[in-house]
Design a protein around this motif. Sequence first.
Motif, PDB file in Angstrom:
ATOM      1  N   LYS A  31       1.381  12.319   3.440  1.00  0.00           N
ATOM      2  CA  LYS A  31       2.726  11.975   3.826  1.00  0.00           C
ATOM      3  C   LYS A  31       3.555  12.154   2.519  1.00  0.00           C
ATOM      4  CE  LYS A  31       2.701  10.420   8.239  1.00  0.00           C
ATOM      5  NZ  LYS A  31       3.424  11.269   9.384  1.00  0.00           N
ATOM      6  N   PHE A  32       3.306  11.280   1.353  1.00  0.00           N
ATOM      7  CA  PHE A  32       4.018  11.339   0.137  1.00  0.00           C
ATOM      8  C   PHE A  32       4.332  12.625  -0.567  1.00  0.00           C
ATOM      9  CE2 PHE A  32       3.664   6.687   0.968  1.00  0.00           C
ATOM     10  CZ  PHE A  32       4.980   6.440   1.097  1.00  0.00           C
ATOM     11  N   VAL A  39       0.940  -1.212  -0.131  1.00  0.00           N
ATOM     12  CA  VAL A  39       0.066   0.020   0.126  1.00  0.00           C
ATOM     13  C   VAL A  39       0.788   1.399  -0.042  1.00  0.00           C
ATOM     14  CG1 VAL A  39      -1.617   1.296   1.412  1.00  0.00           C
ATOM     15  CG2 VAL A  39      -1.852  -1.162   0.950  1.00  0.00           C
ATOM     16  N   LYS A  40       1.847   1.416   0.845  1.00  0.00           N
ATOM     17  CA  LYS A  40       2.736   2.327   0.834  1.00  0.00           C
ATOM     18  C   LYS A  40       3.436   2.591  -0.455  1.00  0.00           C
ATOM     19  CE  LYS A  40       4.688   0.985   4.875  1.00  0.00           C
ATOM     20  NZ  LYS A  40       5.335   0.951   6.186  1.00  0.00           N
ATOM     21  N   GLY A  94       1.700   7.390  -6.245  1.00  0.00           N
ATOM     22  CA  GLY A  94       0.299   8.212  -6.611  1.00  0.00           C
ATOM     23  C   GLY A  94      -0.590   7.346  -7.063  1.00  0.00           C
ATOM     24  N   GLY A  95      -0.593   5.955  -6.878  1.00  0.00           N
ATOM     25  CA  GLY A  95      -1.576   4.872  -7.450  1.00  0.00           C
ATOM     26  C   GLY A  95      -2.874   5.116  -6.730  1.00  0.00           C
ATOM     27  N   CYS A  96      -3.789   4.728  -7.299  1.00  0.00           N
ATOM     28  CA  CYS A  96      -5.260   4.583  -6.676  1.00  0.00           C
ATOM     29  C   CYS A  96      -5.305   3.492  -5.570  1.00  0.00           C
ATOM     30  CB  CYS A  96      -6.342   4.213  -7.658  1.00  0.00           C
ATOM     31  SG  CYS A  96      -8.000   4.314  -7.208  1.00  0.00           S
ATOM     32  N   ALA A 108      -6.081   6.586   3.026  1.00  0.00           N
ATOM     33  CA  ALA A 108      -5.557   6.900   1.631  1.00  0.00           C
ATOM     34  C   ALA A 108      -5.027   8.552   1.587  1.00  0.00           C
ATOM     35  CB  ALA A 108      -6.628   6.685   0.375  1.00  0.00           C
ATOM     36  N   GLU A 109      -5.926   9.247   2.282  1.00  0.00           N
ATOM     37  CA  GLU A 109      -5.661  10.580   2.458  1.00  0.00           C
ATOM     38  C   GLU A 109      -4.355  10.857   3.000  1.00  0.00           C
ATOM     39  OE1 GLU A 109      -9.257  12.585   3.966  1.00  0.00           O
ATOM     40  OE2 GLU A 109     -10.733  11.687   2.346  1.00  0.00           O
TER      41      GLU A 109
END
Length: 160
Positions: free
Chosen positions: A156-157, A131-132, A138-140, A150-151
């Motif tokens: 974070k990224f 997931v990270k 920038g994937g869904c 997800a938000e």
Amino acid sequence: MRVAIYPGSFDPVTYGHIDIIKRGANLFDKLIVAVLLNPAKRPLFSIQERIELLKEVTKDIPNVEVDYFDGLLVEYAKKVNASAIIKGLRMVSDFEYEFQMALVNKKLNPSVETIFLMTSAKYGYLSSSLVKEIAQFGGCLSEFVPDIVAERLMEKFKKS
């Protein structure tokens, strides 16, 4: 009261974790989702952030409590009067390590049982690390984590 602990790093919590939480909560009067403070890992989310996210995604499950611990899991189990540890298994590769841990925990505290729950088939491939990685590029994330997670991942990224 039958109390169980579902320990993990939950960095971040995924739908796979939530599946195990819901199923574990159905088996016990109280399920403590316990975030491990692991000095060997460098988590993306702070302990406070992980607790906050877990509280948010479990708020509709009345018998779930979120906490954290460091040190030995069996000592924490004694402290909270838990009789069981719940571990989710995704793949056969998880089993060897988790089985070894269950045997050690049983040796350290014979009154605590480890219960293995096989992940639902639709989450068998899912991990927080995956997931990270998806978030980093920038994937869904809608199939993997709740919107709030997800938000926070995207925030974070964007900062890094």
